[in-house]
Write a protein that holds these residues in place. Structure first.
Motif, PDB file in Angstrom:
ATOM      1  N   LEU A  37       0.785  -1.183  -0.060  1.00  0.00           N
ATOM      2  CA  LEU A  37       0.096  -0.172  -0.087  1.00  0.00           C
ATOM      3  C   LEU A  37       0.913   1.204  -0.066  1.00  0.00           C
ATOM      4  O   LEU A  37       1.800   1.211   0.823  1.00  0.00           O
ATOM      5  CB  LEU A  37      -1.008   0.170   0.962  1.00  0.00           C
ATOM      6  N   CYS A  38       0.711   2.202  -1.067  1.00  0.00           N
ATOM      7  CA  CYS A  38       1.286   3.484  -1.079  1.00  0.00           C
ATOM      8  C   CYS A  38       0.702   4.694  -0.752  1.00  0.00           C
ATOM      9  O   CYS A  38      -0.382   4.776  -1.115  1.00  0.00           O
ATOM     10  CB  CYS A  38       2.095   3.456  -2.492  1.00  0.00           C
ATOM     11  N   PRO A  39       1.271   5.484  -0.205  1.00  0.00           N
ATOM     12  CA  PRO A  39       0.401   6.635   0.312  1.00  0.00           C
ATOM     13  C   PRO A  39       0.625   7.860  -0.780  1.00  0.00           C
ATOM     14  O   PRO A  39       1.662   7.593  -1.711  1.00  0.00           O
ATOM     15  CB  PRO A  39       1.065   7.126   1.469  1.00  0.00           C
ATOM     16  N   PRO A  40      -0.215   9.014  -0.866  1.00  0.00           N
ATOM     17  CA  PRO A  40      -0.258   9.917  -1.924  1.00  0.00           C
ATOM     18  C   PRO A  40       1.179  10.538  -1.595  1.00  0.00           C
ATOM     19  O   PRO A  40       1.780  10.622  -0.615  1.00  0.00           O
ATOM     20  CB  PRO A  40      -1.388  10.662  -1.473  1.00  0.00           C
ATOM     21  N   LYS A  41       1.765  11.122  -2.615  1.00  0.00           N
ATOM     22  CA  LYS A  41       3.079  11.911  -2.387  1.00  0.00           C
ATOM     23  C   LYS A  41       2.758  13.407  -1.788  1.00  0.00           C
ATOM     24  O   LYS A  41       1.608  13.930  -2.157  1.00  0.00           O
ATOM     25  CB  LYS A  41       3.663  12.229  -3.782  1.00  0.00           C
ATOM     26  N   PRO A  42       3.358  13.794  -0.731  1.00  0.00           N
ATOM     27  CA  PRO A  42       2.974  14.979  -0.098  1.00  0.00           C
ATOM     28  C   PRO A  42       3.208  16.054  -1.043  1.00  0.00           C
ATOM     29  O   PRO A  42       4.215  16.181  -1.834  1.00  0.00           O
ATOM     30  CB  PRO A  42       4.215  14.970   0.958  1.00  0.00           C
TER      31      PRO A  42
END
Length: 521
Positions: free
Chosen positions: A248-253
């Motif tokens: 699971l990858c988070p959105p890029k800040p």
């Protein structure tokens, strides 16, 4: 083609030698007689499965792959195998299991505990050619890929869709996601994204006998039975070889800021951390520390590294990063944090970077401390989890203990998740230094209920000391799992669960008392 005279010499040496190297930690073990030696028939089978170009036996490549990047651990493998698919890997493992050929999985070979190189003549199985990205779901953030994908390249792939990987490591341009998962790598952003035990959604794993275990789900929730994938996260390739990862990858800040702060003592560092958690809260993404010894050594050994605070000298420095979706909101929180920290005299000075070039320049300092240590000479490296208030006490006590030697004791690490990297830099390996370090450092950590391996793994460096963190019954259960999944013991042997395990004196006393009581009945 392998030189048969060299093959015979290596085989004889491997069968009779003991892994015990002067001046640094390495468990003393004999080559296990259960394991077969590589024969021409094995090479022919591997060639039929992989093709001749993926069965490597040239001397130069073998020398490089038999050695870890620090030059500390050196094996004697006579062949490197490079499968490009799970099916090829499965066929290779089935043959190795039938023949009882020991195997060492090798990803980017960036480890720090000797877990990815052979001890004797184990077959090296490299996953670098298993580097395909299967899919990425831009709605859920689920990435599915082969284990040999390089961490930095995965980040580049995700950036186009506005996402990032949930971990960040210094050797991101070389380390592979399968190796990261196999060692449960922590890295710089664990305080924000958590450990891989939470980020990994599913795995594809090839067992010792070639069986393929496929749990490559893109789902965040799956409560059907045992969560089997967790067994292989952090197992260092001793239970199975990871061939695929769903993560699971988070959105890029959208907005990132990095502060480099000077503080007067460890108490101020701790108070600054507490203040950062309260004032920066949801945008806090990293909280690192390094002592003045780490800074001085890195600047001396690597002249291209820039000192972020050339006009300040302090015992400790902090890297505090924020990542969020609204730059104005984050800047406001950051200013409030700095205002309070200055008012309470927690920080002596600092600089704030908001553009990517300046941020990268500061992170380069932190990420290259290990490189600088390696350039300076030999390094005794320890990776510990401790109660955060006591983290630096270990560095101070070791520095006092070793003051009679011409060594440099360096401390740095992830203050945000209670992980200290203790490093002792010497010109050459020294038996006396090692004797004063071990098991002293492990006893120190055990007395405070810490962990002797926070993120580097046990490898061949610390496997005999697993009992300093895990209780005997837990070690026995691990052995049962190993026996169930790898009954011939061919997967990364001599690592994680050695034949002989040391326990702290208090645990040994309890074991002896228990055995005496049992014998009396």
């Amino acid at each position: 083609m392998i030189c048969h005279g060299l093959l015979r010499t290596l085989r004889l040496h491997a069968q009779t030698s003991t892994c015990k190297r002067a001046g640094f930690a390495c468990q003393a073990v004999q080559r296990d007689s259960r394991y077969a030696a590589l024969q021409r028939l094995d090479v022919d089978v591997f060639t039929a499965i992989l093709g001749s170009q993926n069965v490597v036996q040239d001397t130069e490549t073998l020398q490089s792959s038999n050695r870890d990047w620090m030059g500390k651990y050196v094996g004697q493998s006579q062949v490197i195998l490079r499968p490009s698919s799970t099916q090829e890997l499965s066929k290779v493992m089935a043959h190795c299991n039938d023949r009882k050929l020991a195997v060492v999985p090798q990803a980017g070979n960036t480890g720090l505990a000797g877990g990815s190189v052979p001890i004797f003549d184990e077959v090296i199985l490299q996953t670098a050619q298993m580097n395909r990205i299967h899919s990425f779901d831009e709605v859920s953030g689920a990435l599915q890929c082969q284990a040999g994908c390089i961490l930095g390249e995965l980040n580049e792939h995700l950036a186009a869709a506005g996402y990032v990987m949930p971990l960040d490591l210094g050797p991101k341009d070389k380390c592979q996601i399968g190796g990261n998962v196999s060692t449960n790598a922590g890295g710089l952003k664990l305080i924000r994204y958590g450990s891989l035990h939470g980020s990994v959604l599913g795995l594809e794993v090839v067992l010792a006998n070639g069986t393929i275990i496929d749990t490559m789900t893109p789902l965040r929730k799956d409560n059907t039975g045992y969560d089997v994938k967790q067994l292989f996260i952090g197992a260092e390739g001793t239970l199975g070889i990871i061939s695929g990862v769903s993560i699971l990858c988070p959105p890029k800040p959208a907005a990132v800021n990095l502060m480099f702060l000077a503080v007067q003592d460890w108490s101020a560092a701790l108070q600054t951390f507490v203040r950062a958690k309260r004032k920066l809260a949801e945008v806090l993404s990293a909280f690192e520390f390094l002592d003045s010894s780490a800074l001085d050594l890195t600047l001396h050994q690597l002249p291209h590294i820039v000192n972020p605070l050339p006009d300040h000298q302090a015992p400790f420095y902090l890297l505090v990063e924020t990542s969020g979706s609204n730059g104005d909101h984050d800047q406001s929180k950051l200013k409030d944090f700095l205002k309070e920290a200055k008012h309470d005299k927690l920080i002596q000075g600092g600089t704030v970077a908001s553009d990517s070039a300046h941020i990268g320049e500061i992170w380069q300092l932190r990420e290259n401390i290990s490189v600088a240590l390696n350039k300076a000479g030999k390094t005794y490296k320890y990776d510990m989890s401790l109660p955060v208030a006591e983290m630096y006490g270990l560095v101070e006590d070791v520095r006092q203990r070793l003051q009679k030697y011409p060594v440099r004791v360096v401390g740095y690490g992830h203050l945000g998740d209670s992980n200290v990297h203790l490093n002792v830099s010497t010109e050459e390996w020294d038996d006396d230094v090692l004797h004063d370090l071990e098991p002293y450092v492990y006893d120190w950590v055990a007395d405070r209920k810490g962990s002797i391996s926070a993120e580097h793994g046990l490898g061949q460096m610390k496997s005999q000391y697993i009992g300093y963190t895990k209780q005997p019954d837990t070690v026995d259960m691990m052995r049962d799992l190993k026996q169930l999944l790898d009954p011939n013991g061919i997967l990364n042997p001599y690592k994680v669960l050695p034949e002989h395990v040391s326990f702290p004196s208090a645990v040994n006393d309890r074991l002896m008392a228990s055995r005496s009581k049992s014998a009396s009945y």
